[in-house]
Write a protein that holds these residues in place. Sequence first.
Motif, short mmCIF file in Angstrom:
data_model
loop_
_atom_site.label_atom_id
_atom_site.label_comp_id
_atom_site.label_asym_id
_atom_site.label_seq_id
_atom_site.Cartn_x
_atom_site.Cartn_y
_atom_site.Cartn_z
N ASP A 26 9.14 -22.17 -4.03
CA ASP A 26 10.17 -21.09 -4.34
C ASP A 26 9.87 -20.58 -5.53
O ASP A 26 10.48 -19.63 -5.87
CB ASP A 26 11.41 -21.93 -4.31
N GLU A 27 8.83 -20.83 -6.34
CA GLU A 27 8.46 -20.47 -7.45
C GLU A 27 7.28 -19.40 -7.11
O GLU A 27 6.46 -19.99 -6.41
CB GLU A 27 7.96 -21.29 -8.55
N VAL A 28 7.36 -18.05 -7.42
CA VAL A 28 6.11 -17.27 -7.17
C VAL A 28 5.98 -16.54 -8.31
O VAL A 28 6.93 -15.62 -8.91
CB VAL A 28 6.79 -16.29 -5.89
N THR A 54 2.65 -21.89 -6.89
CA THR A 54 3.58 -21.50 -7.79
C THR A 54 3.06 -20.23 -8.54
O THR A 54 3.85 -19.25 -9.13
CB THR A 54 4.05 -22.60 -8.83
N TRP A 63 3.54 -21.07 -0.17
CA TRP A 63 4.23 -20.89 -1.33
C TRP A 63 5.23 -21.62 -1.49
O TRP A 63 6.09 -21.87 -0.42
CB TRP A 63 4.45 -19.27 -1.55
N ASP A 77 6.84 -11.41 -8.45
CA ASP A 77 7.50 -12.63 -9.16
C ASP A 77 8.71 -13.24 -8.43
O ASP A 77 9.56 -13.90 -9.04
CB ASP A 77 7.94 -12.19 -10.42
N SER A 78 8.78 -12.76 -6.94
CA SER A 78 9.74 -13.55 -6.17
C SER A 78 8.92 -13.86 -4.80
O SER A 78 7.90 -12.86 -4.52
CB SER A 78 10.92 -12.89 -6.20
N LEU A 79 9.52 -14.30 -3.83
CA LEU A 79 9.01 -14.47 -2.50
C LEU A 79 9.45 -13.13 -1.81
O LEU A 79 8.20 -12.52 -1.12
CB LEU A 79 9.88 -15.52 -1.64
N GLU A 80 10.31 -12.33 -1.88
CA GLU A 80 10.60 -10.87 -1.52
C GLU A 80 9.42 -10.04 -2.02
O GLU A 80 9.05 -9.24 -1.19
CB GLU A 80 11.91 -10.57 -1.78
N SER A 81 9.45 -10.05 -3.41
CA SER A 81 8.17 -9.03 -3.80
C SER A 81 7.04 -9.60 -3.45
O SER A 81 6.10 -8.40 -3.38
CB SER A 81 8.47 -8.83 -5.36
N TYR A 82 6.54 -10.87 -3.04
CA TYR A 82 5.44 -11.11 -2.70
C TYR A 82 5.14 -10.74 -1.22
O TYR A 82 4.01 -10.09 -1.09
CB TYR A 82 5.04 -12.81 -2.77
#
Length: 133
Positions: free
Chosen positions: A32-34, A118, A30, A44-49
């Motif tokens: 930095d765009e998720v 992304t 991934w 919708d973010s790396l942490e939430s992913y």
Amino acid sequence: MDERIDILTTLYIAEQTFDSGDLEQNIQTWSDEVLIETPFGSADSLESYKSWFNGFYAQTSANGGTRHYVHNPIVHVNGDRAEIIAYLYIINASTGGFLGSARIHEKLKKTSAGWKFTYRSVKTDQDLSKPIS
């Protein structure tokens, strides 16, 4: 080398590292765009992913694990951006039983570390409110 091979390799790594529960390797696919949209949750973010990955992997593992197979991928490259449309076939790793099929839509961007996701959309072919026969 054909960039489509690198793009597909990124996709295959993502599927295999999910099936093995290897979050650290999976997260490397991934950017930095998720943005991920699935019937089993979104991020919708790396942490939430990371949270989504851990929760969904725990759920699938409790039921015998999964094997995700990508079929008929169509790759479009436009400069430093790419898209994949493909079919996804999912089976239970412990029984070999059919779990479902879906259409996936992926978006990637080329970074200094290679092609990275992304966006991912998973749309199942089955009505998930009905039991799988």
